[in-house]
Write an enzyme that holds these catalytic residues in place. Structure first.
Site, short mmCIF file in Angstrom:
data_model
loop_
_atom_site.label_atom_id
_atom_site.label_comp_id
_atom_site.label_asym_id
_atom_site.label_seq_id
_atom_site.Cartn_x
_atom_site.Cartn_y
_atom_site.Cartn_z
N LYS A 13 4.83 -32.34 18.89
CA LYS A 13 5.86 -32.11 17.87
C LYS A 13 5.65 -33.01 16.64
CE LYS A 13 9.86 -33.39 19.37
NZ LYS A 13 10.38 -34.57 18.67
N ARG A 88 19.46 -31.99 19.98
CA ARG A 88 18.91 -32.18 21.33
C ARG A 88 19.80 -31.58 22.41
NH1 ARG A 88 14.76 -35.84 20.16
NH2 ARG A 88 14.04 -36.98 21.95
N ARG A 127 -1.83 -39.68 28.84
CA ARG A 127 -1.47 -40.43 27.64
C ARG A 127 -1.00 -41.84 28.03
NH1 ARG A 127 2.68 -37.58 23.49
NH2 ARG A 127 4.21 -39.23 23.70
N ARG A 135 4.65 -46.87 22.17
CA ARG A 135 6.10 -46.71 22.27
C ARG A 135 6.60 -47.20 23.61
NH1 ARG A 135 7.81 -40.83 20.06
NH2 ARG A 135 9.45 -41.23 21.56
N ARG A 146 12.14 -38.02 30.39
CA ARG A 146 12.43 -37.36 29.11
C ARG A 146 12.20 -35.85 29.20
NH1 ARG A 146 9.04 -39.76 24.86
NH2 ARG A 146 10.47 -38.85 23.38
P1 AMP Z 1 12.04 -38.83 19.85
O1 AMP Z 1 11.18 -39.71 19.02
O2 AMP Z 1 12.61 -37.68 19.07
O3 AMP Z 1 11.37 -38.39 21.11
O4 AMP Z 1 13.31 -39.70 20.30
C1 AMP Z 1 13.17 -40.90 21.03
C2 AMP Z 1 14.46 -41.21 21.77
O5 AMP Z 1 15.53 -41.38 20.82
C3 AMP Z 1 14.97 -40.12 22.70
O6 AMP Z 1 14.36 -40.19 23.97
C4 AMP Z 1 16.46 -40.42 22.75
O7 AMP Z 1 16.73 -41.54 23.55
C5 AMP Z 1 16.74 -40.82 21.31
N1 AMP Z 1 17.08 -39.65 20.46
C6 AMP Z 1 16.36 -39.16 19.41
N2 AMP Z 1 16.97 -38.11 18.85
C7 AMP Z 1 18.11 -37.90 19.56
C8 AMP Z 1 19.16 -36.95 19.49
N3 AMP Z 1 19.15 -35.97 18.55
N4 AMP Z 1 20.16 -37.04 20.39
C9 AMP Z 1 20.19 -38.01 21.33
N5 AMP Z 1 19.22 -38.94 21.46
C10 AMP Z 1 18.18 -38.90 20.59
#
Ligand code: AMP
Length: 194
Positions: A13, A88, A127, A135, A146
């Site tokens: 993504k 999400r 990975r 991260r 996740r």
């Molecule tokens: P990402 O980089 O988009 O994978 O986000 C990393 C982490 O941030 C996720 O695993 C969640 O803990 C939190 N997070 C990011 N975006 C959201 C969202 N829209 N709603 C809830 N948690 C989020």
């Protein structure tokens, strides 16, 4: 042009978001990046979300709504934006509709970069095995968590956009270039871009 990009963790993504930003000159709105920045800067918000993020769980909707509302108030979003990592869950999708209806803007495309789950799991494990883990939430057990959260919370959002007839499912199993090409072909077909 306003876009939402969906993809399970490991689906590529972030890479495709970067491609779209450059190709179509869009602003990226990544809730994950915003939250990571808050954690890095050790702000109040950062302290609140650090453990939740490290566990691979979703941050409470209230926090996300406030981040999104603030970000959409900035002038630069008029250029067009791409949501990466938001919405999400269903509540977030419904809230987004309210916000953008009030702002008189609309979503033009929703893309789901679809990847086979078994392959995704092995990609995730590979990975995480690689030395350079950048991260905190990039270890295989957290990534698997996740993935579960994605299936449970985020998948229903895809149906929501499918019912609205703006969902495009993209085969995410090709090369990065193939996936990018598929996405840009759909955009160019429906949207006149210079
Ligand atoms: P990402 O980089 O988009 O994978 O986000 C990393 C982490 O941030 C996720 O695993 C969640 O803990 C939190 N997070 C990011 N975006 C959201 C969202 N829209 N709603 C809830 N948690 C989020």
């Amino acid at each position: 042009m306003n876009i939402i990009l969906f993809g399970a963790p490991g689906a590529g993504k972030g890479t495709q978001a970067n491609f779209l930003i450059n190709e179509f000159d869009l602003i990226q709105i990544s809730t994950g990046d915003m939250l990571r920045e808050a954690v890095k800067l050790k702000t109040e918000l950062g302290k609140q979300v650090e453990t939740i993020m490290a566990n691979g769980d979703l941050v409470p909707d209230k926090i996300i709504f406030s981040l999104i509302s603030d970000r959409l108030n900035k002038e630069d979003i008029k250029k067009g934006f791409i949501f990466d990592g938001f919405p999400r869950n269903l509540k977030q999708a419904q809230k987004l509709d309210e916000i953008i209806n009030d702002m008189n803007i609309k979503l033009d495309f929703v893309f789901h970069i679809d990847v086979d789950e078994e392959i995704l799991t092995s990609r995730i494990e590979n990975r995480a095995k690689q030395e350079k883990i950048t991260r905190k939430d990039d270890t295989s057990s957290i990534l698997i968590e996740r993935l579960k959260v994605f299936n449970r919370e985020t998948k229903p959002v895809l149906e929501y956009y499918s019912n609205k007839k703006i969902l495009n499912v993209i085969d995410g199993m090709g090369t990065i270039e193939e996936v990018s090409l598929n996405i840009s072909m759909i955009i160019k077909k429906d949207f006149k871009v210079d």
